[in-house]
Scaffold this motif. Sequence first.
Motif, short mmCIF file in Angstrom:
data_model
loop_
_atom_site.label_atom_id
_atom_site.label_comp_id
_atom_site.label_asym_id
_atom_site.label_seq_id
_atom_site.Cartn_x
_atom_site.Cartn_y
_atom_site.Cartn_z
N VAL A 102 -4.83 6.87 1.57
CA VAL A 102 -4.07 6.67 0.33
C VAL A 102 -2.61 7.05 0.55
CG1 VAL A 102 -3.74 7.52 -2.03
CG2 VAL A 102 -6.04 6.95 -1.23
N LYS A 116 -4.63 8.75 -7.88
CA LYS A 116 -5.16 8.30 -6.60
C LYS A 116 -5.48 9.49 -5.69
CE LYS A 116 -2.99 3.72 -6.19
NZ LYS A 116 -2.06 2.89 -5.39
N GLY A 120 -9.22 10.50 -4.48
CA GLY A 120 -9.60 10.59 -3.07
C GLY A 120 -10.26 11.91 -2.74
N GLY A 232 -4.78 1.57 -0.98
CA GLY A 232 -5.22 2.83 -1.56
C GLY A 232 -6.45 2.70 -2.43
#
Length: 277
Positions: A102, A116, A120, A232
């Motif tokens: 990412v 994001k 993750g 991502g």
Amino acid sequence: MLALNALPAFTTAFIWAWASIVYGDFMKSINPLTVNFLRMLYASLILLIPAIVFGFNAGAVWGSLSGLLSLAVGDSLYLMSINYSGVSIAAPVSYTYIPIAVLMATLLGEPLTIYKVVSGLLVVLGVYLLSCERTRITIRGVALALGAAMAWAVGQTMIKVADISGLNPITLSFTRVATAGIILLIINYAIRNDITTAIRSTARTRLPLVAVLDLGAGVALYAYSMDLIGLGLTVIMTGSMPLIAQAMSHVMRREKLTLTKLLGAVIIVTAIVAAFL
């Protein structure tokens, strides 16, 4: 619309989950490194003609690097990590490749959001809970898993670079498996694994079909997903693969669903939802 665009990534996750279960069946009787080579061999043979038809360009170099890092180095380090520290350590540590990828996506111009990053990290936690079992932690096992994470992160990023270079998904898939196959062939001969016997015992099984779906169709959909939602989000979406594999194993009555695994599933689903915020 965004959810619809994520469909290729989820389809990839389903393919990879099913493939991981099938590979597990073959690894009960064949060395894991040999099974890894057989994946590349069968996929290469099936993808060769389509790759020639679609053609090559400079992006093939990036595809080859992706195969070297992700499939030859990353997958092998992951298998070795399992051998030293077990799945419960190898899986979550190696899945740190998701937040790493990412971050790498920002180098290719993709926006980095807190959602994001959190997503993750949550996937890594969810994978840990899904694979949680009694095991021993060794420095070598953790180091190998971290090596796999870095190899996977850079290798997956190379897929995006090859895609940007205009390399079509089928040829991209071929260059990855062909390069990895050569390296794995050398490794198997070096440790004197019986490749000939392994080929004879698997050539007429479902392994060739699974390999081309996994390394051909799966990677093609992965590349297409990056065009739709970016690297991502694609990495985060396909991070649901362990969850899907656990669900499949439960349905097939191979593994029991525990409270810990259920919590891991909830966390991964939460991570995926957060990624779309």
